[in-house]
Design an enzyme around this catalytic site. Sequence first.
Site, short mmCIF file in Angstrom:
data_model
loop_
_atom_site.label_atom_id
_atom_site.label_comp_id
_atom_site.label_asym_id
_atom_site.label_seq_id
_atom_site.Cartn_x
_atom_site.Cartn_y
_atom_site.Cartn_z
CG ASN A 6 7.66 -0.89 -6.96
OD1 ASN A 6 8.72 -0.28 -6.93
ND2 ASN A 6 7.51 -2.01 -7.66
CE LYS B 68 5.07 3.00 1.22
NZ LYS B 68 5.77 1.97 0.43
NE ARG C 299 8.65 -3.37 -3.60
CZ ARG C 299 7.93 -2.36 -3.11
NH1 ARG C 299 8.49 -1.53 -2.26
NH2 ARG C 299 6.68 -2.18 -3.46
N PRO D 49 0.82 -1.21 0.00
CG PRO D 49 -0.88 -1.60 1.55
CD PRO D 49 0.44 -2.14 1.07
CD GLU D 50 2.52 3.24 -3.94
OE1 GLU D 50 3.22 4.25 -3.75
OE2 GLU D 50 2.91 2.25 -4.57
#
Length: 273
Positions: free
Chosen positions: A170, A51, A251, A2-3
């Site tokens: 990401n 976050k 990532r 989650p951003e």
Amino acid sequence: MPEGDTVWNTARVLERALAGRPLTGSDFRVPRLAATDLTGWAVLESASRGKHLLLRLRHPDSDRRLTLHSHLRMDGTWRTYAPGQRWTARPAHLIRVVLRTTDAVAVGYHLHDIAVVPTGQESSLVGHLGPDLLGADWDAAEAARRLAAAPAVEIADALLDQRNLAGIGNLYKAEALFLRGLWPWTPVGEVPDLPALVGLAQRLLASNRGRWLQTTTGSLRRDEANYVYGRAGRPCHRCGTLVRRADQGERITFWCPTCQPGPGTGPSRSGIR
């Protein structure tokens, strides 16, 4: 993962369901907090820091204050239900926290880094974070300064480092780099305008507060919402070149080799698709 805007939205959901009400029950399904009971504690507010989720509470008979901290990481979520409503979001064995009021039930699934600390000690959990892109104290100059302090680090990795600026994941990393025409492997010291990149990232996150579909193109159609993220092998919206993906650090990076040119034809590393 989650951003920051997703976590911000989640904090608002919890705020609407719990804030201003005393808890009628709590259930912590993690061993170190199994004996914790917050019954009677009043929920003051639900906040996000990058976050991280911070649910702040006050003792019913004193001015003691506690903060319930949680992190969603890749797979966590909070859902709210009416009393008596079936909890359908995830399997029951993934439930980590249940908070009840007379009007609502908040259920935390697969949460991480759950902790209950005095509110005055929140910095022990989030004090290492850089400026929060969606925080009232957002400081673009400080975020750019922190990025610039490590000029040899690849810009994609630097943006994901929450110690530099808190909230980018990401998706926004890939989209911000595309919109600035930056090759993801560019060293920070070679990025021509760090303040402009930081400002763009903040605007992208802020524009998506209050909705769950994250769009960077302006389209609210899911298959058209982003420029490069999740679009490997599909034509770039701008130039038609096939979007590529590659492993970068821990990532995956997405980029357009025409709109974001790098040395030669691209990074000389495995995992490019």
